[in-house]
Design an enzyme around this catalytic site. Structure first.
Site, PDB file in Angstrom:
ATOM      1  N   CYS A   2       0.835  -1.202   0.000  1.00 26.84           N
ATOM      2  CA  CYS A   2       0.000   0.000   0.000  1.00 26.84           C
ATOM      3  C   CYS A   2       0.871   1.254   0.000  1.00 26.84           C
ATOM      4  CB  CYS A   2      -0.872   0.026   1.239  1.00 26.84           C
ATOM      5  SG  CYS A   2      -1.834  -1.457   1.456  1.00 26.84           S
ATOM      6  N   ARG A  27       4.745  -0.108  -6.356  1.00 25.35           N
ATOM      7  CA  ARG A  27       4.766  -0.883  -5.119  1.00 25.35           C
ATOM      8  C   ARG A  27       3.698  -1.975  -5.111  1.00 25.35           C
ATOM      9  NH1 ARG A  27       7.285   1.909  -0.627  1.00 25.35           N
ATOM     10  NH2 ARG A  27       5.955   0.690   0.721  1.00 25.35           N
ATOM     11  N   TRP A  74      -3.280  -2.506  -1.357  1.00 28.06           N
ATOM     12  CA  TRP A  74      -3.016  -3.877  -1.791  1.00 28.06           C
ATOM     13  C   TRP A  74      -3.794  -4.736  -0.804  1.00 28.06           C
ATOM     14  CZ3 TRP A  74      -0.674  -8.373   0.116  1.00 28.06           C
ATOM     15  CH2 TRP A  74      -0.253  -9.300  -0.849  1.00 28.06           C
ATOM     16  N   ASN A 100      -1.436   1.951   6.074  1.00 27.21           N
ATOM     17  CA  ASN A 100      -0.640   0.821   5.574  1.00 27.21           C
ATOM     18  C   ASN A 100      -0.342  -0.069   6.771  1.00 27.21           C
ATOM     19  OD1 ASN A 100      -0.543   2.171   3.190  1.00 27.21           O
ATOM     20  ND2 ASN A 100       1.670   2.568   3.219  1.00 27.21           N
ATOM     21  N   GLY A 101      -0.355  -1.369   6.562  1.00 26.67           N
ATOM     22  CA  GLY A 101      -0.059  -2.287   7.664  1.00 26.67           C
ATOM     23  C   GLY A 101      -1.271  -3.145   7.980  1.00 26.67           C
ATOM     24  N   GLU A 490      17.241 -17.457  -9.970  1.00 29.37           N
ATOM     25  CA  GLU A 490      16.858 -16.072 -10.243  1.00 29.37           C
ATOM     26  C   GLU A 490      16.177 -15.964 -11.612  1.00 29.37           C
ATOM     27  OE1 GLU A 490      16.432 -13.569  -8.573  1.00 29.37           O
ATOM     28  OE2 GLU A 490      16.533 -11.857  -9.915  1.00 29.37           O
ATOM     29  N   LYS A 494      12.363 -14.571 -12.218  1.00 26.64           N
ATOM     30  CA  LYS A 494      12.018 -13.472 -13.150  1.00 26.64           C
ATOM     31  C   LYS A 494      10.942 -13.937 -14.117  1.00 26.64           C
ATOM     32  CE  LYS A 494      13.437 -11.039 -11.353  1.00 26.64           C
ATOM     33  NZ  LYS A 494      14.286 -10.807 -10.251  1.00 26.64           N
ATOM     34  N   GLU A 497       7.473 -14.307 -12.319  1.00 18.00           N
ATOM     35  CA  GLU A 497       6.769 -13.146 -11.786  1.00 18.00           C
ATOM     36  C   GLU A 497       6.267 -12.182 -12.848  1.00 18.00           C
ATOM     37  OE1 GLU A 497       8.931 -10.754  -8.948  1.00 18.00           O
ATOM     38  OE2 GLU A 497      10.788 -10.962 -10.043  1.00 18.00           O
ATOM     39  N   HIS A 513      17.083 -36.665 -10.823  1.00 15.67           N
ATOM     40  CA  HIS A 513      16.460 -37.119  -9.575  1.00 15.67           C
ATOM     41  C   HIS A 513      14.975 -36.769  -9.521  1.00 15.67           C
ATOM     42  CE1 HIS A 513      20.380 -38.297  -8.145  1.00 15.67           C
ATOM     43  NE2 HIS A 513      20.843 -37.135  -8.589  1.00 15.67           N
ATOM     44  N   LYS A 612       6.157  -4.369  -4.835  1.00 15.76           N
ATOM     45  CA  LYS A 612       7.604  -4.158  -4.862  1.00 15.76           C
ATOM     46  C   LYS A 612       8.212  -4.385  -3.483  1.00 15.76           C
ATOM     47  CE  LYS A 612      11.536  -2.889  -6.658  1.00 15.76           C
ATOM     48  NZ  LYS A 612      12.243  -3.959  -7.394  1.00 15.76           N
TER      49      LYS A 612
END
Ligand code: M6R
Length: 617
Positions: A2, A27, A74, A100-101, A490, A494, A497, A513, A612
């Site tokens: 948020c 964000r 969010w 926010n929170g 990594e 990428k 996402e 395996h 973010k």
């Protein structure tokens, strides 16, 4: 996650608030809203979806107001609807609040307020906080309205459990915004006869570069003429420090690039130079990292290192583990920050903990830092955001100096974090086993990396064509060995996402395996196989995939043409010292995921469901 923006001054508040929200879009959010004070009343606008929806709603009325608060939400408690978007009002409809929170005890408080006749219009925890503050305001007989508002916010916050960054205004209290923080960042921007409040400095840097980063338990009262900072905790005094923001509005803009992610990929030669600047000592053949705040004696006593981080920062830490164990021979562990905080990791006085975070605000990484400190460990940060909570709470550390990273997918901060890990391994290496010749070779090789990245970036058209060929794959496997195993992880992150293709990263030898069961023509494998000590082993694994008709894309070293025989596509990177190869091999993977996402029509900079900076657990 948020975002909060507040404004009080002489100008029209709504364009400033909307522009600030736009700058916080990266964000992550799924609804937005704002409240404006005008003529003794508050106009509230709330819209699910993009900020554009909110802008249209506001522009339909074009209300005047020189004071306002705004928010991008969010969703945590309740779906992303108009009703759940912030600001929320109290029972009287006069007090507006953005938050926010998470308020953990909101249900108990809500039940009590309902018994007292309060009516709620959303499913959020935040609305409870607005009602609570309004209750204290209405019950107060304090004559000074500003003090009355401040005290009511204080009272309400003292009743809640959880985390918050809040901004509050009241219809009867013209010219005042109250803000407070605990666990969610908040920054005050100072102007001439105008003040700003934001959860992230990027929202206000276009208007002022003089800022105060609030600390946990700080409560700020803003008026046109100035600010007052007090403490929510009677045991502690608020400390105020005015800082200068070290980047400009332009640094947080896309410029000529189509997306922030692409811009940030292209910034890597420079961001790595920035990470290295002033930190290489040719005379001593080592790295200089003064921010660690440790004497040579203290550094020499370290016999164990723990890195904690999340996502990309965790992958950079994995590279760090290889680097430090190879060059300095110090046993190194990596822990997901979210796991570390709940584990009882054995440590002793010679253990050094690093937390790695771009934003410096990731709640799990912050909790890992606090847990480490609780156990008496020296805990250092490897952080990009200089004003962040992690930067301020750690015992020292190293800034990566990558500049603002706006794309949700971390790119330049990965390579900068790896550059810092390399410096750490050189520093520890030189006080243990690393020879001056090897130290000097590392310096030469490191300094050559930015130019080598430039040459990889020139291959973007080739990588784009490969991406278009595989853009509709069912999934993707990423394989690497040794120091390139984290790069495989990594690359997969990428891809997932931003393109929403399922992808996973593995050590190449793990193929046999279990993973090989997945191999088929519709599932390409990306092998990170530079010409190093395990190149032949990677080649064998590629053969195994080929034998099962799995398409293979290889990232390898220039000159290694024999690999073309067994692969469908090859991307070459310049030769470098093997231990530095992640700084090069990751670049094609970033571009590959970018172009795959583009080909699939995905919103590269704002992937669905992601934020973010992850400030909730
Ligand atoms: O700000 P941080 O470095 O602490 O963030 C950690 C992760 O949330 C972050 O790396 C995330 O995985 C990125 N979206 C990866 O691209």
């Amino acid at each position: 996650m948020c975002g909060i923006v507040g404004y009080i001054g002489k100008r029209q508040a709504s364009p400033i608030l909307l522009d600030g929200l736009r700058r916080l879009e990266y964000r992550g959010y799924d609804s937005a809203g704002l409240a404006l004070w005008s003529d003794g009343g508050i106009n509230v606008f709330r819209k699910a979806g993009r900020i554009e929806n909110l802008r249209k709603a506001v522009n339909e009325i074009s209300p005047f107001g020189d004071l306002g608060i705004s928010h991008t939400r969010w969703a945590t408690h309740g779906a992303p609807t108009d009703e759940n978007a912030h600001p929320h009002l109290d029972q009287s409809g006069k007090l507006a609040l953005v938050h926010n929170g998470v308020i953990e005890n909101y249900q108990i408080l809500k039940d009590q307020l309902k018994q007292d006749g309060h009516e709620f219009h959303s499913e959020t925890d935040t609305e409870v906080l607005a009602h609570l503050a309004g209750t204290f305001y209405d019950a107060s007989d304090e004559a000074d309205l500003k003090t009355r508002l401040v005290k009511s916010v204080q009272e309400a916050l003292s009743r809640v459990k959880g985390t918050f960054g809040v901004a509050v205004m009241h219809a009867d209290v013209p010219g005042v915004i109250v803000g407070a923080r605990l666990g969610s960042p908040l920054v005050v921007g100072l102007g001439k006869d105008e003040q700003f409040l934001a959860s992230d400095v990027a929202a206000i840097v276009a208007h002022t570069r003089d800022v105060i980063y609030l600390n946990d338990y700080d409560l700020v009262t803003l008026t046109r003429q100035g600010y007052e900072v007090a403490s929510l905790d009677s045991q502690r005094t608020a400390r105020v420090q005015v800082s200068k923001v070290d980047f400009t509005e332009d640094d947080a803009e896309k410029g000529a690039f189509e997306h922030f992610m692409l811009k940030e990929i292209y910034e890597q030669p420079q961001s790595i130079r920035n990470a290295l600047r002033g930190r290489l000592n040719r005379d001593e053949c080592t790295a200089v990292l003064g921010g660690l705040n440790m004497s040579p004696m203290e550094l020499r006593q370290i016999d164990r290192i723990i890195f904690s981080g999340c996502g990309t920062a965790y992958h950079a830490a994995m590279v760090g583990e290889y680097l430090i164990e190879s060059l300095a021979r110090i046993p190194t562990e990596i822990e997901f920050a979210s796991e570390f905080r709940y584990r009882n990791v054995p440590t002793d006085k010679n253990t050094l903990q690093f937390v790695v975070s771009q934003s410096g605000e990731t709640i799990d990484t912050l909790a890992a830092l606090r847990e480490a400190k609780r156990k008496g460990l020296r805990c250092l940060g490897i952080v990009n955001n200089v004003a962040s909570t992690i930067a301020r709470e750690s015992d020292g550390g190293v800034y990566i100096h990558a500049g603002p990273e706006i794309g949700v997918a971390a790119t330049k901060t990965f390579t900068s974090q790896v550059a810092i890990m390399t410096l750490l391994s050189m520093l520890f290496g030189r006080i243990h086993h690393l020879s001056s010749t090897d130290g000097l070779e590392m310096i030469d090789e490191l300094e050559a990396i930015p130019e080598k990245i430039e040459s990889i970036l020139k291959q973007a058209p080739l990588i784009k064509s490969i991406a278009e060929k595989y853009a509709h794959a069912e999934g993707m496997l990423f394989m690497g060995r040794q120091i390139n195993y984290p790069v495989a992880m990594e690359g997969a992150l990428k891809m997932k996402e931003i393109s929403y293709i399922y992808a996973s990263g593995h050590p190449s030898a793990e193929l046999k395996h279990g993973i090989i069961a997945l191999v088929k023509p519709e599932l390409p494998s990306v092998f990170i196989a530079p010409d190093d000590a395990v190149y032949d082993k990677n080649v064998s694994n590629i053969e195994e995939v080929r034998a099962r008709k799995g398409p293979v894309i290889a990232v390898t070293t220039e000159g290694t043409h024999d690999i073309e025989r067994i692969t469908d596509d090859v991307i070459y990177v310049p030769r470098c010292k093997s231990i530095l190869s992640p700084l090069l091999t990751v670049i094609p993977l970033q571009l590959l995921s970018y172009y795959v996402a583009l080909a699939r029509g995905c919103d590269v900079d704002k992937p669905r469901n992601l934020a973010k900076s992850v400030t909730v657990e």
